[in-house]
Design an enzyme around this catalytic site. Structure first.
Site, PDB file in Angstrom:
ATOM      1  CB  CYS A 197       4.667   1.124  -5.497  1.00 46.38           C
ATOM      2  SG  CYS A 197       5.797   0.416  -4.291  1.00 46.38           S
TER       3      CYS A 197
ATOM      4  NE  ARG B 154       8.950   6.655  -8.825  1.00 47.26           N
ATOM      5  CZ  ARG B 154      10.183   7.119  -8.554  1.00 47.26           C
ATOM      6  NH1 ARG B 154      10.782   7.999  -9.321  1.00 47.26           N
ATOM      7  NH2 ARG B 154      10.833   6.674  -7.512  1.00 47.26           N
TER       8      ARG B 154
ATOM      9  CD  GLU C 253       5.118   4.310  -8.904  1.00 46.05           C
ATOM     10  OE1 GLU C 253       5.305   3.201  -9.407  1.00 46.05           O
ATOM     11  OE2 GLU C 253       5.791   4.777  -7.988  1.00 46.05           O
TER      12      GLU C 253
HETATM   13  N1  EPU Z   1       6.983   0.034   4.970  1.00 42.83           N
HETATM   14  C1  EPU Z   1       6.083  -0.367   5.919  1.00 42.83           C
HETATM   15  N2  EPU Z   1       5.041  -1.145   5.520  1.00 42.83           N
HETATM   16  C2  EPU Z   1       4.869  -1.549   4.224  1.00 42.83           C
HETATM   17  C3  EPU Z   1       5.793  -1.110   3.274  1.00 42.83           C
HETATM   18  C4  EPU Z   1       6.857  -0.320   3.653  1.00 42.83           C
HETATM   19  O1  EPU Z   1       6.181  -0.039   7.097  1.00 42.83           O
HETATM   20  O2  EPU Z   1       3.889  -2.274   3.955  1.00 42.83           O
HETATM   21  C5  EPU Z   1       8.142   0.840   5.398  1.00 42.83           C
HETATM   22  C6  EPU Z   1       9.447   0.056   5.267  1.00 42.83           C
HETATM   23  O3  EPU Z   1       9.699  -0.741   6.371  1.00 42.83           O
HETATM   24  C7  EPU Z   1      10.466   1.168   5.083  1.00 42.83           C
HETATM   25  C8  EPU Z   1       9.689   2.264   4.347  1.00 42.83           C
HETATM   26  O4  EPU Z   1       8.307   1.965   4.556  1.00 42.83           O
HETATM   27  O5  EPU Z   1      10.858   1.675   6.320  1.00 42.83           O
HETATM   28  C9  EPU Z   1      10.011   2.305   2.858  1.00 42.83           C
HETATM   29  O6  EPU Z   1       9.703   1.048   2.264  1.00 42.83           O
HETATM   30  P1  EPU Z   1      10.465   0.472   0.981  1.00 42.83           P
HETATM   31  O7  EPU Z   1      11.930   0.423   1.216  1.00 42.83           O
HETATM   32  O8  EPU Z   1       9.779  -0.772   0.569  1.00 42.83           O
HETATM   33  O9  EPU Z   1      10.282   1.603  -0.108  1.00 42.83           O
HETATM   34  P2  EPU Z   1       8.984   2.296  -0.688  1.00 42.83           P
HETATM   35  O10 EPU Z   1       9.154   3.759  -0.542  1.00 42.83           O
HETATM   36  O11 EPU Z   1       7.744   1.682  -0.148  1.00 42.83           O
HETATM   37  C10 EPU Z   1      10.006   2.577  -3.095  1.00 42.83           C
HETATM   38  C11 EPU Z   1       9.418   2.518  -4.469  1.00 42.83           C
HETATM   39  C12 EPU Z   1       9.429   1.075  -4.968  1.00 42.83           C
HETATM   40  C13 EPU Z   1      10.846   0.530  -4.937  1.00 42.83           C
HETATM   41  C14 EPU Z   1      11.367   0.608  -3.500  1.00 42.83           C
HETATM   42  C15 EPU Z   1      12.775   0.044  -3.412  1.00 42.83           C
HETATM   43  C16 EPU Z   1       7.675   4.215  -4.717  1.00 42.83           C
HETATM   44  C17 EPU Z   1       6.226   4.512  -4.655  1.00 42.83           C
HETATM   45  N3  EPU Z   1       8.035   2.967  -4.406  1.00 42.83           N
HETATM   46  O12 EPU Z   1       9.104   1.880  -2.230  1.00 42.83           O
HETATM   47  O13 EPU Z   1       8.959   1.072  -6.279  1.00 42.83           O
HETATM   48  O14 EPU Z   1      10.875  -0.807  -5.408  1.00 42.83           O
HETATM   49  O15 EPU Z   1      11.322   1.995  -3.081  1.00 42.83           O
HETATM   50  O16 EPU Z   1      13.722   0.941  -3.252  1.00 42.83           O
HETATM   51  O17 EPU Z   1       8.485   5.084  -5.048  1.00 42.83           O
HETATM   52  C18 EPU Z   1       7.284   0.670  -7.897  1.00 42.83           C
HETATM   53  O18 EPU Z   1       7.652   1.734  -8.392  1.00 42.83           O
HETATM   54  O19 EPU Z   1       6.378  -0.031  -8.385  1.00 42.83           O
HETATM   55  C19 EPU Z   1       7.913   0.245  -6.661  1.00 42.83           C
HETATM   56  C20 EPU Z   1       7.538  -0.818  -5.998  1.00 42.83           C
END
Ligand code: EPU
Length: 311
Positions: free
Chosen positions: A233, A182, A304
């Site tokens: 995020c 990022r 972020e």
């Molecule tokens: N999870 C939870 N609780 C929550 C959120 C997530 O338990 O409240 C768990 C999910 O169930 C899953 C894991 O955490 O097992 C990962 O969650 P998710 O697939 O939503 O991915 P993330 O790592 O939270 C990242 C990016 C997002 C992007 C998604 C989609 C970052 C910080 N975030 O989220 O990006 O949309 O992957 O692939 O890298 C953004 O950049 O603004 C953003 C939202």
């Protein structure tokens, strides 16, 4: 740095209706918060962008580029100096066919990332899948090396056109760019202004590309809040295996509030402005999150979302 009446007169002469003063940043950010930008310029073309940057340099006035305002938290006191908004005109997308089924796509900094995704889906180009559903502009996506678990800007970028802080255009090859999670930096130029970015994609089956796009967008809709005021995020994931959202949820923070700012019940890494939140309320809530996650997991969460403006 003080913006004088003399400065204002000069800017109106140069930019006419493309310059605004004391422009509320809440109108230009997806969080819908943020105080005024002293000077808000929407350059009509590359030449006007260059004029803006040169004028800022000559007058020793700071210059900040807003992008789409989708990953931004502007303080309640607002932004001093110049804020450049490239979304009004710097938004063209051009394509050049290469050999072996590859294509080079060049997008101006103010083009929406979603427009580039729609363009590649329409033409059946692959390699851009990671960006489906990422909000904001190409300039913002490059400067934050936007991405998801399946890829990021660094994977497809070939070169950039930039403006240096003294107002000179320059082309930067991928090898001279240092990307990390990022974030991005140039080896030779500090804090450049991105004018356009070129990416290499590959021709593929349009039906397959569309199917993949629909799957990714469906998953996002299921996991993330929609139609709310937020900046996506709020925190970076501490590493590839740890999701900040999960850590925040496990700290019992879903639904936690500070004034009108709230941790989303759907995805805990989203801070939501329920309508009338201030930037300080959002920062207060972010601080509560940082403290609780640190206490429970001994992990320091880093933001972020880019925080800008006078403290
Ligand atoms: N999870 C939870 N609780 C929550 C959120 C997530 O338990 O409240 C768990 C999910 O169930 C899953 C894991 O955490 O097992 C990962 O969650 P998710 O697939 O939503 O991915 P993330 O790592 O939270 C990242 C990016 C997002 C992007 C998604 C989609 C970052 C910080 N975030 O989220 O990006 O949309 O992957 O692939 O890298 C953004 O950049 O603004 C953003 C939202």
């Amino acid at each position: 740095m003080i913006v004088t009446e003399e400065h204002k007169k000069e800017l109106i002469e140069k930019f006419g209706k493309s310059v605004l003063f004391k422009e509320p940043m809440a109108l230009h950010t997806s969080f819908r918060v943020g105080g005024p930008a002293d000077i808000y310029i929407m350059p009509k073309n590359e030449k006007k962008l260059q004029e803006t940057v040169k004028w800022a340099y000559d007058n020793r006035i700071e210059c900040f580029v807003i992008g789409g305002g989708t990953n931004l938290l502007v303080t309640d006191a607002g932004i001093r100096g110049i804020t450049i908004d490239p979304t009004k005109c710097l938004e063209q997308i051009k394509i050049r066919e290469l050999k072996n089924g590859k294509v080079s796509i060049t997008a101006m900094a103010g083009a929406r990332t979603s427009s580039l995704c729609a363009f590649s889906i329409k033409h059946g180009y692959t390699k851009m899948e990671f960006a489906y559903g990422i909000p904001g502009t190409i300039g913002g996506a490059v400067s934050g090396n936007a991405g998801t678990a399946s890829g990021c800007i660094a994977d497809i970028l070939t070169h950039l056109k930039i403006l240096t802080r003294v107002g000179e255009f320059s082309t930067i090859e991928r090898k001279d760019i240092e990307f990390s999670y990022r974030s991005f930096a140039l080896k030779k130029e500090k804090n450049p202004i991105i004018v356009s970015a070129s990416f290499q994609l590959e021709k593929s089956d349009s039906v397959e590309v569309l199917k993949k796009a629909e799957e990714i967008i469906k998953k996002r809709k299921k996991n993330q809040p929609k139609g709310v005021f937020s900046a996506g995020c709020f925190f970076k994931n501490p590493d590839k295996k740890k999701s900040a959202g999960k850590l925040i949820e496990l700290s019992g923070l879903k639904g936690e509030k500070a004034g009108d700012a709230e941790i989303s019940e759907k995805h805990a890494n989203f801070i939501i402005n329920r309508g009338n939140a201030s930037a300080s309320e959002i920062m207060k809530l972010a601080e509560i999150v940082r403290i609780k996650v640190k206490k429970k997991f001994s992990i320091n969460l880093e933001t972020e979302v880019q925080i800008v403006g006078e403290k």
